[in-house]
Design an enzyme around this catalytic site. Structure first.
Site, short mmCIF file in Angstrom:
data_model
loop_
_atom_site.label_atom_id
_atom_site.label_comp_id
_atom_site.label_asym_id
_atom_site.label_seq_id
_atom_site.Cartn_x
_atom_site.Cartn_y
_atom_site.Cartn_z
CG ASP A 52 26.79 40.15 44.34
OD1 ASP A 52 26.81 39.60 45.46
OD2 ASP A 52 27.80 40.71 43.85
CE1 TYR A 110 29.62 34.36 38.56
CE2 TYR A 110 31.82 33.53 39.06
CZ TYR A 110 30.54 33.85 39.47
OH TYR A 110 30.16 33.66 40.77
#
Length: 244
Positions: A52, A110
């Site tokens: 994003d 992540y």
């Protein structure tokens, strides 16, 4: 043509995410433009997935077809020079023609970084908390996530999702002084999933949400319990895993 697997690092602060968009500046768009200029022909990058706006990557993966007569080391010198310091292709390897960055991936990892006070030098890559958190509660929340769950309640709706089930293989917080790092590895992730998990766990650790509500949201995505989204700037895609 030869197919290459690229490993890409980027600072996502000033980009509208990875995926090409008609009007906005994106990582994929800048890279494709640079490759096309160096090679003097249109080039299509296939990314393993999107990140994003504002999210960073240390290990984003993409594949690309390059003419056989080109020296990829020289090509990448030109590409990295054109894209500047925000993006760099760090590694490349030739892969078989059937390889696909997205569909062949078996896992992603992540890292989300939090600081317990504003740190000006880290402001583009961390979430600075203004209120204290209970570290043991953060750890308890993270421990609950190991295993397979339906994360529909912790993600942004995406009609392309064939399932909202994700298998979490690693979920833990690590603390070093005033810096708190959350590491999570799974077979797949949904849109906004990591940021919503982090934001919600922080709410629990600040006493603004109960552990029971967090468990209910995790176990019953239809419970309509509000979740909270952490800022994009603290999130980094660390690594994408493939079968050897």
């Amino acid at each position: 043509m030869k197919k290459y697997k690229l490993t890409i690092e980027y600072d996502g602060t000033d980009f509208s995410g990875w995926q090409i968009q008609p009007k906005d500046r994106t990582v994929e768009g800048v890279l494709e433009e640079a490759f096309s200029k160096v090679l003097q022909q249109d080039i299509d990058l296939i990314g393993q997935g999107r990140t994003d706006a504002g999210v960073h990557a240390r290990g984003q993966v993409a594949d690309v077809l390059i003419p056989k007569d080109k020296d990829l080391e020289k090509v990448l010198l030109g590409v990295n020079g054109l894209v500047g310091d925000e993006i760099q292709v760090m590694h490349f390897e030739e892969v078989p023609e059937p390889f696909h960055s997205r569909f062949d991936a078996i896992g992603r990892e992540y890292e989300y970084t939090i600081t317990t006070r504003p740190m000006p030098l880290l402001r583009h890559t961390t979430w600075a908390l203004r209120q204290p958190v209970e570290l043991d509660i953060l750890e308890d929340c993270a421990a609950l996530l190991n295993g397979e769950f339906d994360f529909a309640g912790f993600s942004k709706f995406n009609e392309d999702n064939f399932t909202t089930l994700c298998d979490i293989q690693r979920s833990l917080f690590e603390t070093e002084g005033e810096v708190i790092r959350y590491r999570i590895r799974a077979n797949r992730f949904l849109r906004n999933m990591v940021r919503r998990l982090v934001g919600t766990m922080v709410r629990v650790a600040q006493g603004k949400m109960s552990m029971d509500d967090f468990k209910t949201a995790l176990e019953n995505p239809d419970a309509e319990i509000p979740t909270y989204t952490a800022p994009a700037r603290g999130l980094v895609l660390e690594k994408v895993f493939y079968k050897k």
